[in-house]
Design an enzyme around this catalytic site. Structure first.
Site, PDB file in Angstrom:
ATOM      1  CD  GLU A 130      62.940 -28.473   2.268  1.00  0.00           C
ATOM      2  OE1 GLU A 130      64.142 -28.767   2.420  1.00  0.00           O
ATOM      3  OE2 GLU A 130      62.282 -28.819   1.278  1.00  0.00           O
ATOM      4  CG  ASP A 167      58.419 -35.875  -1.895  1.00  0.00           C
ATOM      5  OD1 ASP A 167      59.599 -35.622  -1.612  1.00  0.00           O
ATOM      6  OD2 ASP A 167      57.527 -35.013  -1.969  1.00  0.00           O
TER       7      ASP A 167
END
Lengths: 296, 408
Positions: free
Chosen positions: A55, A66
């Site tokens: 990824e 995040d």
């Protein structure tokens, strides 16, 4: 709206691992973090180190979902300079020598929207990308991009969260393709530890509603935690813990210390070992182990 | 060109879109909450007791209606159109922000939430949020850019006095954009007990609609007040725009009055040509940030640029989605004023009217100074004076090269 990507590098990988009765290790790093050279070195080493699926983060200036680890990593990559074309270029180069390991891109919608959803989908497919996760595109807003991804045989991977309730889950599953990414914690990436029994109960409940593989990510930091999740999940995603090794291994001008790439790849080997041996021996060989008392 | 419409007041659609703009671009963890807020808001709107309670607080706590004031000396100075101020700086907490905070805190209470988070730029929304949290006994966390904390110290102290936990955000430009990122991260991590009280008419649906509805009291009052004083509608309405909550509140009740000209004034910072500005419509492109599609300041590759304005409340690289839509429809004119022009208007208003305006509406006033002289004496202009300038005295002193408190 069901998944129209019938067969792909990603589905083949999940098939293969199912035959071996083990989960996939998905490793996250950010493209060009901390600089293009180290990133390329990592990309080259990941398949051998045991990453079953790679990824890659496409950096965004405002990574709202995040935590601090991935925020720093995106910031470093942006300082080093990175565009969508750079990310796709790195994948295309990788495809010269690595044809079997799926690559998924993770990012936020705005850079793709500016690039053009159709143009992006075509370029990503040509580069050898297999799927995308766009954090801020819930099913309600995803079709603008997803129509072009489907046309290019790319998976759009959707997240299901602890807050995704019974009435909403079918909607998410209906759009999902490739695998379903279960967010193991209520929170941003890299800040909380996932509760194994809670997660396994949710995964077991989701299995009744989808045949797609189910991956688990957010809050998985060690080989032991990865192994615990790998007993029941089809994929285990580790990101912030990997990125933190990079954070700790560079100087203030983002220059990597000698041996940094090897340290990152050694950690990936540990994770892979945990994931690969999770279902061997003992009483955990069934693919789904529902925890007691958690009440799915 | 956009086709002629019967109404400009029927947006958004049921998915929260104003044409191309708006929507719900948030992580899956937040989607169920956003949907819950929408359901709760729909239920509240249908409940007369909710409207009554809000109305009562607006009257007895916020001090509404705010007066419509004829700015006689500025009118004389400009030598043209008649200039009125909508005095929303006289509200409790010193700005229009309280209108929205009261509406949303009553909603949060109905939803059974116990913890409130907010982002703030100038600190006006932070103060208003801290105020209603104190009044209703709810825990309050306000995210504020470190740079804004530095330039808006009086408001930080006020929030602390009101019992709020003000958290400095050091990342990036350390202004409103980062504060909003951080508030969204907090919300994702505290979904069970927390309500996110967004202060501007932006963010994911239903926030732009909700904030607009709560701020529309401004325009509705102007309509009645102008009718009482002049016996007709105003000719031109002018408001400053960061996210655009005071502007949409003033404009929305007039959108279908085609004879009323609507002007939004963005912050041109050091000048649009310099790249250091906060004018998303004049100097930006459509994009997706903070839960909605709208005009954004951004690089070609889609990275969001830092905004610049002397006014912390306008220092944001985006604008509410309904404004983006109204711009494409051609219904509202979006113009801009620089830091320097706003500073001049700030001083002019203080000296001629005895009203120290916030730097935000000083942008609107500065633009009125350009158009009023060219307009006839029976042309009625209303400026939304959406905040008072006490919080800005340090910033202005700094810009003018004087020191506050040096005992001159």
């Amino acid at each position: 709206m069901s998944a129209l990507v019938a067969e792909s590098r990603l589905t083949r990988r999940f098939e293969k691992l199912k035959e071996k009765n083990r989960a996939a290790l998905v490793t996250f790093i950010t493209a060009n973090d901390p600089d293009p050279a180290l990133f390329r070195q990592l990309l080259e080493g990941l398949p051998t180190a045991g990453a079953d699926i790679i990824e890659l983060g496409m950096p965004f200036s405002d990574p709202m979902a995040d935590g601090p680890s991935v925020q720093l990593s995106s910031q470093r990559a942006l300082q080093a300079g990175v565009s969508i074309d750079d990310v796709l270029g790195a994948v295309a180069d990788m495809r010269e020598w690595e044809m079997d390991t799926p690559v998924i891109l993770m990012g936020y919608y705005n850079p793709i929207y500016r690039y053009g959803p159709a143009e992006f989908s075509e370029a990503a497919a040509n580069a050898g990308v297999d799927g995308v996760i766009i954090v801020d595109l819930p099913p309600e807003e995803a079709e603008e991009l997803n129509q072009h991804l489907r046309a290019n045989n790319l998976h759009m991977i959707f997240l299901a969260a602890p807050t995704t309730d019974e009435t909403r889950l079918p909607r998410v599953l209906d759009h999902a393709s490739g695998f379903v990414y279960y967010v193991a914690v209520k929170g941003v990436t890299g800040t909380k530890s996932a509760d194994v029994s809670e997660v396994s109960a949710r995964v077991a409940a989701m299995r009744k509603q989808t045949d797609l593989p189910i991956g688990v990510g957010f809050g998985i930091r060690t080989a032991a935690q990865a192994a615990e999740m790998a007993r029941f999940a089809d994929a285990v995603v580790v990101g912030s813990a990997i990125v933190d090794i990079i954070t700790d291994g560079i100087d203030k001008d983002r220059r990597p210390q000698p041996g940094l790439a090897a340290r990152v790849l050694d950690f990936v080997k540990d994770l892979a070992n945990g994931v690969q041996t999770a279902r061997l021996g003992g009483d955990n060989e069934t693919s789904v182990k529902t925890s007691t008392g958690a009440g799915a | 060109m956009a086709e002629a419409r019967n109404t400009y007041r029927d947006g958004p659609d049921d998915q929260g879109h104003f044409g191309l703009f708006g929507g719900r671009y948030v992580a899956e963890t937040l989607m169920p909450l956003i949907l819950e807020v929408e359901r709760a808001y729909d239920a509240a709107r249908a409940d007369p007791s909710y409207a009554q309670e809000l109305e009562s607080f607006l009257t007895t706590y916020a001090g509404r209606p705010s007066p419509l004031y004829f700015a006689e000396r500025l009118t004389e100075r400009f030598g043209g159109a008649k200039v009125y101020f909508k005095r929303d700086e006289l509200n409790h907490t010193g700005s229009h922000k309280i209108n929205n905070c009261l509406g949303q805190i009553l909603l949060a209470k109905r939803m059974g939430k116990t913890r409130i988070i907010a982002e703030t730029g100038a600190g006006q929304h932070g103060v208003a949020t801290a105020t209603v949290c104190a009044r209703f006994g709810l825990e309050c966390v306000v995210y504020m850019g470190a740079k804004d904390i530095e330039r808006q110290k009086p408001n930080v102290f006020r929030m602390n006095l009101l019992g709020a936990d003000v958290r400095a955000v050091e990342k990036g430009s350390a202004t409103l954009k980062e504060a909003m990122n951080e508030a969204l991260r907090d919300w994702v991590a505290n979904v069970d007990d927390t309500y996110y009280l967004i202060g501007t008419a932006a963010g994911p649906h239903p926030y732009p609609t909700m904030v607009r509805d709560f701020q529309s009291v401004i325009g509705e009052e102007v309509r009645e007040q102008m009718d009482a004083v002049e016996g007709r509608l105003p000719d031109t309405l002018v408001a400053c725009i960061g996210g655009g909550s005071n502007a949409i509140g003033l404009f929305h009740p007039f959108l279908d009055d085609s004879d009323v000209r609507l002007i939004g004034v963005e912050a041109a910072g050091k000048g649009i040509d310099t790249g250091e500005h906060a004018a998303s419509i004049s100097g930006g492109n459509p994009g997706v940030l903070h839960g909605n599609r709208t005009f954004l300041l951004q690089e070609d590759g889609g990275q969001i640029r830092d905004a610049h304005s002397i006014s912390a409340g306008l220092d944001y690289p985006g604008i509410g989605p309904e404004h983006a839509w109204l711009h494409l429809q051609g219904r509202v004119d979006y113009v801009s004023a620089t830091d320097e022009e706003a500073l001049a208007a700030f001083q002019l208003c203080s000296k001629l009217e005895g009203i120290i305006p916030a730097l935000e509406p000083s942008h609107a006033l500065s633009y009125v100074g350009k158009i009023a002289p060219e307009l006839p004496a029976d042309h009625l202009i209303v400026i939304n004076l959406c905040g008072r300038g006490d919080k800005d005295v340090f910033t202005v002193a700094d810009a003018l090269g004087t020191e506050v408190g040096a005992g001159s």
